[in-house]
Design a protein around this motif. Sequence first.
Motif, short mmCIF file in Angstrom:
data_model
loop_
_atom_site.label_atom_id
_atom_site.label_comp_id
_atom_site.label_asym_id
_atom_site.label_seq_id
_atom_site.Cartn_x
_atom_site.Cartn_y
_atom_site.Cartn_z
N LYS A 29 -5.57 12.76 -4.65
CA LYS A 29 -5.15 11.98 -3.58
C LYS A 29 -6.91 10.29 -3.06
CE LYS A 29 -5.13 13.12 1.36
NZ LYS A 29 -5.59 14.20 1.87
N LYS A 30 -6.43 9.76 -3.03
CA LYS A 30 -7.34 8.70 -2.53
C LYS A 30 -8.13 8.41 -1.79
CE LYS A 30 -7.21 3.07 -3.01
NZ LYS A 30 -6.82 2.07 -2.59
N LEU A 46 -1.47 10.47 -6.04
CA LEU A 46 -1.09 9.76 -7.12
C LEU A 46 -0.79 10.78 -7.94
CD1 LEU A 46 -2.26 7.26 -9.26
CD2 LEU A 46 -4.14 8.63 -10.10
N ALA A 59 -4.65 2.18 -8.60
CA ALA A 59 -5.94 1.92 -7.77
C ALA A 59 -4.88 1.25 -6.30
CB ALA A 59 -6.45 2.38 -7.79
N SER A 76 -5.04 1.07 -14.19
CA SER A 76 -5.70 2.17 -13.44
C SER A 76 -6.11 1.65 -12.43
CB SER A 76 -6.32 3.17 -13.98
OG SER A 76 -7.90 2.07 -14.35
N GLN A 126 0.63 -1.06 0.33
CA GLN A 126 0.27 0.03 0.05
C GLN A 126 0.53 1.49 0.00
OE1 GLN A 126 -4.13 0.00 0.28
NE2 GLN A 126 -3.41 -1.37 -0.79
N TYR A 185 -9.10 7.52 -13.19
CA TYR A 185 -8.64 7.42 -12.25
C TYR A 185 -9.75 7.80 -10.98
CZ TYR A 185 -4.47 5.61 -13.24
OH TYR A 185 -3.64 4.51 -14.04
N THR A 239 -2.63 1.62 -3.71
CA THR A 239 -2.17 2.50 -3.26
C THR A 239 -3.08 2.61 -2.41
OG1 THR A 239 -2.26 3.38 -5.42
CG2 THR A 239 -2.99 5.45 -3.79
N PRO A 294 -4.98 4.35 0.99
CA PRO A 294 -6.17 5.33 0.80
C PRO A 294 -5.92 6.79 1.71
CG PRO A 294 -7.36 3.02 2.47
CD PRO A 294 -5.51 2.90 2.12
N TRP A 330 -11.27 5.93 -8.37
CA TRP A 330 -11.23 6.05 -6.84
C TRP A 330 -10.10 6.77 -6.73
CZ3 TRP A 330 -9.81 3.25 -11.82
CH2 TRP A 330 -10.20 1.96 -11.77
N PHE A 331 -9.66 8.23 -6.68
CA PHE A 331 -8.68 9.54 -7.23
C PHE A 331 -9.84 10.60 -7.09
CE2 PHE A 331 -6.08 6.10 -8.22
CZ PHE A 331 -5.15 5.89 -6.68
#
Length: 291
Positions: free
Chosen positions: A288-289, A250, A241, A237, A220, A267, A244, A246, A270-271
């Motif tokens: 940012k996720k 990105l 994701a 993607s 992660q 993206y 990555t 939480p 998720w972001f």
Amino acid sequence: MPWIQIKLQTTGEQAGHVEDLLMGLGSVSVTLEDSKDQPLLEPPPGATPIWDDTTVTGLFEADVDTDLICAAIHSDLGSHLPIKVEALEDKDWIREWMDSFEPIAFGKRLWVCPSWKTPVDPNAVNMMLDPGLAFGTGTHETTALCLRWLDGADLQDKIVVDYGCGSGILAIAAALLGAKTVYCVDNDPQALTATRDNAQRNQVSDRIEVFPPGAMPEIQADVMLANILAGPLMSLSEHLAGLTAPAGRLVLSGILQDQANDVSTTYQQWFNMDPAAIDGDWVRLTGKKAN
């Protein structure tokens, strides 16, 4: 000793034949250059892309009979082909090549410096990186966009992924800027070798790990870097994701302006995506996720 330079323009398809022809006529070296400023993006392993319009230059010793060489070229390629013949001053060509590279600043802290140059600011974060075969020396807009983002980020003790690492320039920059571990992925074995070598040169080998695609452990990442191309970025993607964390950051590049909306939309599943940063024809996307 002075030299004679014989230069002609041809197509990408015929460039290899012209190169062989000049070597067969006694050229001591042949170079191929872009005639019309056509970009060549990162090729797949083993591929050697050539520009559609290519200038081929043969270097000959000064006492060569240029009339005979030009006649042979016209006999093979056609009498219509323009040929430029010029005398070339003798130089220390290795020194000439080395002198053309200067240290480059990316943001406030980070510099990329050839190993034969003295850093401009010894107190800065100086990455020693020589031009080589693997993609990425900092001069391309996509790499510069990512380096400037890294320079302004807090990477202390962060876990970073550099997906499509090329020469390792982004990974090594992240390590020099404080990252705890940087996982590097590339499908080109030459890139993985270059990344290892450059990490060792910059004394960050203990924080750089390299993997071919599919071999990297499930981690992660606090920061996900991917400077590749729009198509692969979209197809990867979900995978990127998933790697990555939480609230992880990105950073995507290798994207042309007219591709940015499609990549950003992909993206957004998720972001939370930021506005694009633009440099010439290229963009950097960040996000940012979501938790």
